[in-house]
Design a protein around this motif. Structure first.
Motif, PDB file in Angstrom:
ATOM      1  N   LYS A  32      -5.928  -7.445  -4.289  1.00 43.18           N
ATOM      2  CA  LYS A  32      -6.572  -7.036  -5.548  1.00 43.18           C
ATOM      3  C   LYS A  32      -6.976  -8.257  -6.366  1.00 43.18           C
ATOM      4  O   LYS A  32      -8.053  -8.290  -6.957  1.00 43.18           O
ATOM      5  CB  LYS A  32      -5.629  -6.158  -6.387  1.00 43.18           C
ATOM      6  N   LEU A  33      -6.086  -9.258  -6.378  1.00 45.42           N
ATOM      7  CA  LEU A  33      -6.391 -10.478  -7.128  1.00 45.42           C
ATOM      8  C   LEU A  33      -7.630 -11.154  -6.554  1.00 45.42           C
ATOM      9  O   LEU A  33      -8.479 -11.657  -7.293  1.00 45.42           O
ATOM     10  CB  LEU A  33      -5.198 -11.440  -7.102  1.00 45.42           C
ATOM     11  N   MET A  34      -7.743 -11.130  -5.218  1.00 45.07           N
ATOM     12  CA  MET A  34      -8.905 -11.732  -4.575  1.00 45.07           C
ATOM     13  C   MET A  34     -10.164 -10.984  -4.980  1.00 45.07           C
ATOM     14  O   MET A  34     -11.198 -11.591  -5.266  1.00 45.07           O
ATOM     15  CB  MET A  34      -8.740 -11.725  -3.053  1.00 45.07           C
ATOM     16  N   GLU A  35     -10.072  -9.664  -5.033  1.00 38.95           N
ATOM     17  CA  GLU A  35     -11.224  -8.865  -5.468  1.00 38.95           C
ATOM     18  C   GLU A  35     -11.655  -9.243  -6.877  1.00 38.95           C
ATOM     19  O   GLU A  35     -12.806  -9.131  -7.244  1.00 38.95           O
ATOM     20  CB  GLU A  35     -10.887  -7.366  -5.418  1.00 38.95           C
ATOM     21  N   LEU A  36     -10.677  -9.674  -7.683  1.00 38.53           N
ATOM     22  CA  LEU A  36     -10.969 -10.081  -9.061  1.00 38.53           C
ATOM     23  C   LEU A  36     -11.383 -11.549  -9.133  1.00 38.53           C
ATOM     24  O   LEU A  36     -11.619 -12.091 -10.205  1.00 38.53           O
ATOM     25  CB  LEU A  36      -9.746  -9.861  -9.954  1.00 38.53           C
ATOM     26  N   GLY A  37     -11.421 -12.192  -7.986  1.00 38.92           N
ATOM     27  CA  GLY A  37     -11.876 -13.577  -7.942  1.00 38.92           C
ATOM     28  C   GLY A  37     -10.776 -14.606  -8.115  1.00 38.92           C
ATOM     29  O   GLY A  37     -11.030 -15.759  -8.395  1.00 38.92           O
ATOM     30  N   THR A  38      -9.496 -14.169  -7.966  1.00 37.85           N
ATOM     31  CA  THR A  38      -8.393 -15.112  -8.091  1.00 37.85           C
ATOM     32  C   THR A  38      -7.666 -15.262  -6.765  1.00 37.85           C
ATOM     33  O   THR A  38      -7.232 -14.275  -6.177  1.00 37.85           O
ATOM     34  CB  THR A  38      -7.371 -14.613  -9.147  1.00 37.85           C
ATOM     35  N   MET A  39      -7.567 -16.490  -6.283  1.00 42.92           N
ATOM     36  CA  MET A  39      -6.812 -16.746  -5.067  1.00 42.92           C
ATOM     37  C   MET A  39      -5.350 -16.955  -5.467  1.00 42.92           C
ATOM     38  O   MET A  39      -5.064 -17.822  -6.294  1.00 42.92           O
ATOM     39  CB  MET A  39      -7.321 -18.016  -4.381  1.00 42.92           C
ATOM     40  N   ALA A  40      -4.460 -16.178  -4.911  1.00 39.30           N
ATOM     41  CA  ALA A  40      -3.066 -16.315  -5.313  1.00 39.30           C
ATOM     42  C   ALA A  40      -2.150 -16.285  -4.107  1.00 39.30           C
ATOM     43  O   ALA A  40      -2.454 -15.666  -3.086  1.00 39.30           O
ATOM     44  CB  ALA A  40      -2.697 -15.201  -6.277  1.00 39.30           C
ATOM     45  N   THR A  41      -1.017 -16.978  -4.246  1.00 38.61           N
ATOM     46  CA  THR A  41       0.020 -16.896  -3.219  1.00 38.61           C
ATOM     47  C   THR A  41       1.107 -15.963  -3.730  1.00 38.61           C
ATOM     48  O   THR A  41       1.068 -15.544  -4.882  1.00 38.61           O
ATOM     49  CB  THR A  41       0.650 -18.279  -2.975  1.00 38.61           C
ATOM     50  N   ILE A  42       2.067 -15.678  -2.884  1.00 39.93           N
ATOM     51  CA  ILE A  42       3.153 -14.767  -3.256  1.00 39.93           C
ATOM     52  C   ILE A  42       3.976 -15.319  -4.417  1.00 39.93           C
ATOM     53  O   ILE A  42       4.462 -14.581  -5.258  1.00 39.93           O
ATOM     54  CB  ILE A  42       4.054 -14.499  -2.027  1.00 39.93           C
ATOM     55  N   ASN A  43       4.094 -16.646  -4.450  1.00 37.12           N
ATOM     56  CA  ASN A  43       4.928 -17.265  -5.493  1.00 37.12           C
ATOM     57  C   ASN A  43       4.176 -17.545  -6.785  1.00 37.12           C
ATOM     58  O   ASN A  43       4.749 -18.010  -7.755  1.00 37.12           O
ATOM     59  CB  ASN A  43       5.488 -18.597  -4.994  1.00 37.12           C
ATOM     60  N   GLN A  44       2.872 -17.266  -6.764  1.00 34.61           N
ATOM     61  CA  GLN A  44       2.060 -17.612  -7.927  1.00 34.61           C
ATOM     62  C   GLN A  44       2.466 -16.837  -9.173  1.00 34.61           C
ATOM     63  O   GLN A  44       2.773 -15.656  -9.121  1.00 34.61           O
ATOM     64  CB  GLN A  44       0.599 -17.298  -7.616  1.00 34.61           C
ATOM     65  N   GLU A  45       2.463 -17.549 -10.306  1.00 28.37           N
ATOM     66  CA  GLU A  45       2.704 -16.899 -11.591  1.00 28.37           C
ATOM     67  C   GLU A  45       1.364 -16.358 -12.094  1.00 28.37           C
ATOM     68  O   GLU A  45       0.373 -17.088 -12.111  1.00 28.37           O
ATOM     69  CB  GLU A  45       3.202 -17.929 -12.612  1.00 28.37           C
ATOM     70  N   ILE A  46       1.328 -15.091 -12.486  1.00 25.64           N
ATOM     71  CA  ILE A  46       0.089 -14.601 -13.096  1.00 25.64           C
ATOM     72  C   ILE A  46       0.385 -14.110 -14.504  1.00 25.64           C
ATOM     73  O   ILE A  46       1.466 -13.629 -14.795  1.00 25.64           O
ATOM     74  CB  ILE A  46      -0.612 -13.513 -12.244  1.00 25.64           C
ATOM     75  N   ASP A  47      -0.593 -14.302 -15.395  1.00 27.86           N
ATOM     76  CA  ASP A  47      -0.343 -13.994 -16.813  1.00 27.86           C
ATOM     77  C   ASP A  47      -0.436 -12.498 -17.083  1.00 27.86           C
ATOM     78  O   ASP A  47      -0.903 -11.723 -16.253  1.00 27.86           O
ATOM     79  CB  ASP A  47      -1.281 -14.789 -17.729  1.00 27.86           C
ATOM     80  N   PHE A  48       0.008 -12.125 -18.271  1.00 26.35           N
ATOM     81  CA  PHE A  48       0.126 -10.710 -18.599  1.00 26.35           C
ATOM     82  C   PHE A  48      -1.213  -9.983 -18.548  1.00 26.35           C
ATOM     83  O   PHE A  48      -1.310  -8.860 -18.078  1.00 26.35           O
ATOM     84  CB  PHE A  48       0.751 -10.538 -19.985  1.00 26.35           C
ATOM     85  N   ASP A  49      -2.260 -10.656 -19.032  1.00 25.64           N
ATOM     86  CA  ASP A  49      -3.570 -10.022 -19.072  1.00 25.64           C
ATOM     87  C   ASP A  49      -4.041  -9.656 -17.670  1.00 25.64           C
ATOM     88  O   ASP A  49      -4.568  -8.577 -17.435  1.00 25.64           O
ATOM     89  CB  ASP A  49      -4.573 -10.967 -19.730  1.00 25.64           C
ATOM     90  N   THR A  50      -3.814 -10.570 -16.723  1.00 23.01           N
ATOM     91  CA  THR A  50      -4.200 -10.315 -15.342  1.00 23.01           C
ATOM     92  C   THR A  50      -3.341  -9.203 -14.752  1.00 23.01           C
ATOM     93  O   THR A  50      -3.847  -8.322 -14.057  1.00 23.01           O
ATOM     94  CB  THR A  50      -4.050 -11.614 -14.505  1.00 23.01           C
ATOM     95  N   VAL A  51      -2.055  -9.239 -15.079  1.00 18.71           N
ATOM     96  CA  VAL A  51      -1.143  -8.187 -14.607  1.00 18.71           C
ATOM     97  C   VAL A  51      -1.665  -6.816 -15.036  1.00 18.71           C
ATOM     98  O   VAL A  51      -1.731  -5.876 -14.245  1.00 18.71           O
ATOM     99  CB  VAL A  51       0.287  -8.392 -15.172  1.00 18.71           C
ATOM    100  N   GLU A  52      -2.068  -6.754 -16.296  1.00 21.26           N
ATOM    101  CA  GLU A  52      -2.558  -5.484 -16.830  1.00 21.26           C
ATOM    102  C   GLU A  52      -3.777  -4.987 -16.060  1.00 21.26           C
ATOM    103  O   GLU A  52      -3.889  -3.805 -15.754  1.00 21.26           O
ATOM    104  CB  GLU A  52      -2.946  -5.669 -18.293  1.00 21.26           C
ATOM    105  N   ILE A  53      -4.678  -5.918 -15.773  1.00 21.09           N
ATOM    106  CA  ILE A  53      -5.909  -5.535 -15.072  1.00 21.09           C
ATOM    107  C   ILE A  53      -5.584  -5.080 -13.651  1.00 21.09           C
ATOM    108  O   ILE A  53      -6.040  -4.042 -13.204  1.00 21.09           O
ATOM    109  CB  ILE A  53      -6.929  -6.696 -15.080  1.00 21.09           C
ATOM    110  N   VAL A  54      -4.733  -5.859 -12.965  1.00 20.52           N
ATOM    111  CA  VAL A  54      -4.343  -5.494 -11.605  1.00 20.52           C
ATOM    112  C   VAL A  54      -3.673  -4.117 -11.604  1.00 20.52           C
ATOM    113  O   VAL A  54      -4.023  -3.234 -10.820  1.00 20.52           O
ATOM    114  CB  VAL A  54      -3.379  -6.546 -10.999  1.00 20.52           C
ATOM    115  N   ALA A  55      -2.733  -3.943 -12.541  1.00 17.33           N
ATOM    116  CA  ALA A  55      -2.007  -2.678 -12.616  1.00 17.33           C
ATOM    117  C   ALA A  55      -2.972  -1.517 -12.864  1.00 17.33           C
ATOM    118  O   ALA A  55      -2.856  -0.458 -12.250  1.00 17.33           O
ATOM    119  CB  ALA A  55      -0.947  -2.738 -13.707  1.00 17.33           C
ATOM    120  N   SER A  56      -3.950  -1.755 -13.746  1.00 18.21           N
ATOM    121  CA  SER A  56      -4.881  -0.675 -14.072  1.00 18.21           C
ATOM    122  C   SER A  56      -5.740  -0.304 -12.859  1.00 18.21           C
ATOM    123  O   SER A  56      -6.126   0.841 -12.689  1.00 18.21           O
ATOM    124  CB  SER A  56      -5.764  -1.046 -15.268  1.00 18.21           C
TER     125      SER A  56
END
Ligand code: GDP
Ligand code: MG
Length: 367
Positions: A23-47
């Protein structure tokens, strides 16, 4: 700010880390399992997974709020509105036009001074506009937990239609679960196709009322002024439905909209009051800053002694320049200084920790 590791988020949401990473990749963010993501991104992913997330408020905070803000103390306040949309679709023009509409409505004197927000009066009711359009400001504030927007005007140019930043705005609106109206702008132009825009937006589950949906679409022109009154009336209608209230009889709380260093006046900040009444002479804490409110000016540049909920004011008297999105809280002098010191110490400790980590890394690199 607050953040969470992809791994922990996945666990909390009952998803696999791979699903979150995808999902993060779909949003244009490359992330690893250990990556910290901020609350705003969490909200978008969750939504995007259809999940609502909320910041945790402690039980004590909740109880305290209930004691202070009873039915009797809560009073109506004006709605706080943000304009969002794709670049060049007319956000700034619309905000300018609305500001003019207020001058035209008969209030004396033009607006001489420009601060980060302003208020207009429509049929005797006020609306507060945050004058820093753009998703960055909205995101920065939400990342800090400042949900200060009551309503969003989503501007879509009727000749251009849905564009990438329109979609970005829609994602933010949905993640924040904030009510919104669509302003179909540039209706004065010849090559507009409002039906096409409406059609495009249905793909994001935004369906106009006339098609059986629940979103208001208002054709406007920031250039000619067409539909502006209608837009403002709809904004008030939505505000009325949401019954916005705040308690003015308490120490003030608010959010910094913008801060800067002024040559003559030192650190200044535009603050939007959310609760309580702010008075000159009050002590404020804000991140690692404190302030003894020296002067307050309203959006027209007039000196004021008091600021009420939903009112933006420019404040002088800060120890340092506060940052946009930071929470502002009035308290007594002793507490203001103590808390500021505590926060400063915490900050120093964190920086020391960071620095020692870096030097350890450097050490290993050298080996
Ligand atoms: P922003 O990037 O969303 O803030 O867009 P601006 O307000 O800067 O507007 C971008 C361009 O569109 C400017 O050249 C404006 O003059 C023009 N514009 C904005 N609103 C209208 C409108 O209602 N009609 C027409 N014809 N042009 C508009
Ligand atoms: Mg602009």
């Amino acid at each position: 700010g607050e953040s969470i590791q992809v791994r922990d988020l996945a666990e909390k949401m009952g998803k696999t880390p791979a699903e979150i990473v995808k999902k993060l990749m779909e949003l244009g963010t490359m992330a690893t399992i250990n990556q910290e993501i901020d609350f705003d991104t969490v909200e978008i992913v969750a939504s995007l997974f259809g999940v609502d997330v909320e910041r945790e408020i402690s039980e004590e905070e909740k109880i305290l709020e209930e004691i202070i803000d009873t039915e009797e103390t809560l009073q109506p306040r004006s709605p706080i509105v943000t304009v969002m949309g794709h670049v060049d679709h007319g956000k700034t023009s619309l905000l300018d036009r609305i500001r003019q509409a207020d001058v035209a409505s008969g209030e004396a004197g033009g607006i001489t001074q420009h601060i980060g927000a302003y208020q207009v009066t429509v049929n005797g009711n006020r609306i507060t506009f945050i004058d820093t359009p753009g998703h960055a400001a909205f995101t920065a504030m939400r990342a800090r937990g400042a949900n200060l927007t009551d309503l969003v005007i989503l501007v879509v140019a009727a000749d251009d239609g849905v564009m990438p930043q329109t979609v970005e705005a829609i994602n933010h609106i949905k993640a924040a679960d904030v009510p919104f109206v669509v302003a179909l702008n540039k209706m004065d132009k010849n090559d507009v196709n409002p039906d096409k825009v409406m059609q495009q937006l249905t793909e994001y589950n935004i369906v106009p009322e006339e098609w059986g949906g629940d979103t208001m679409f208002i054709p406007v022109s920031a250039k000619t002024g067409l539909g502006i009154e209608d837009l403002l009336e709809r904004v008030l209608l939505i505000a009325e439905i949401h019954d916005l209230r705040a308690n003015p009889h308490r120490l003030a709380e608010g959010v910094v909209i913008e801060g800067e260093l002024d040559k003559g006046r030192g650190a200044v900040a535009t603050v939007l009051v959310q609760k309580g009444t702010l008075r000159t002479g009050d002590y404020l804490i804000c991140g690692t800053n404190w302030c003894k409110v020296r002067t307050m000016t309203d959006y027209r540049g007039r000196r004021v002694e008091e600021a009420y909920p939903s009112m933006p004011v420019e404040i002088t008297g800060w120890s340092d320049v506060p940052e946009a999105g930071e929470k502002v809280q009035a308290c007594d002098e002793k507490i203001a200084k103590e808390i500021t010191n505590l926060r400063l110490n915490e900050k120093k400790l964190e920086e020391q920790k960071k620095n020692s980590r870096i030097s350890l890394d450097d050490f290993f690199k050298q080996m």
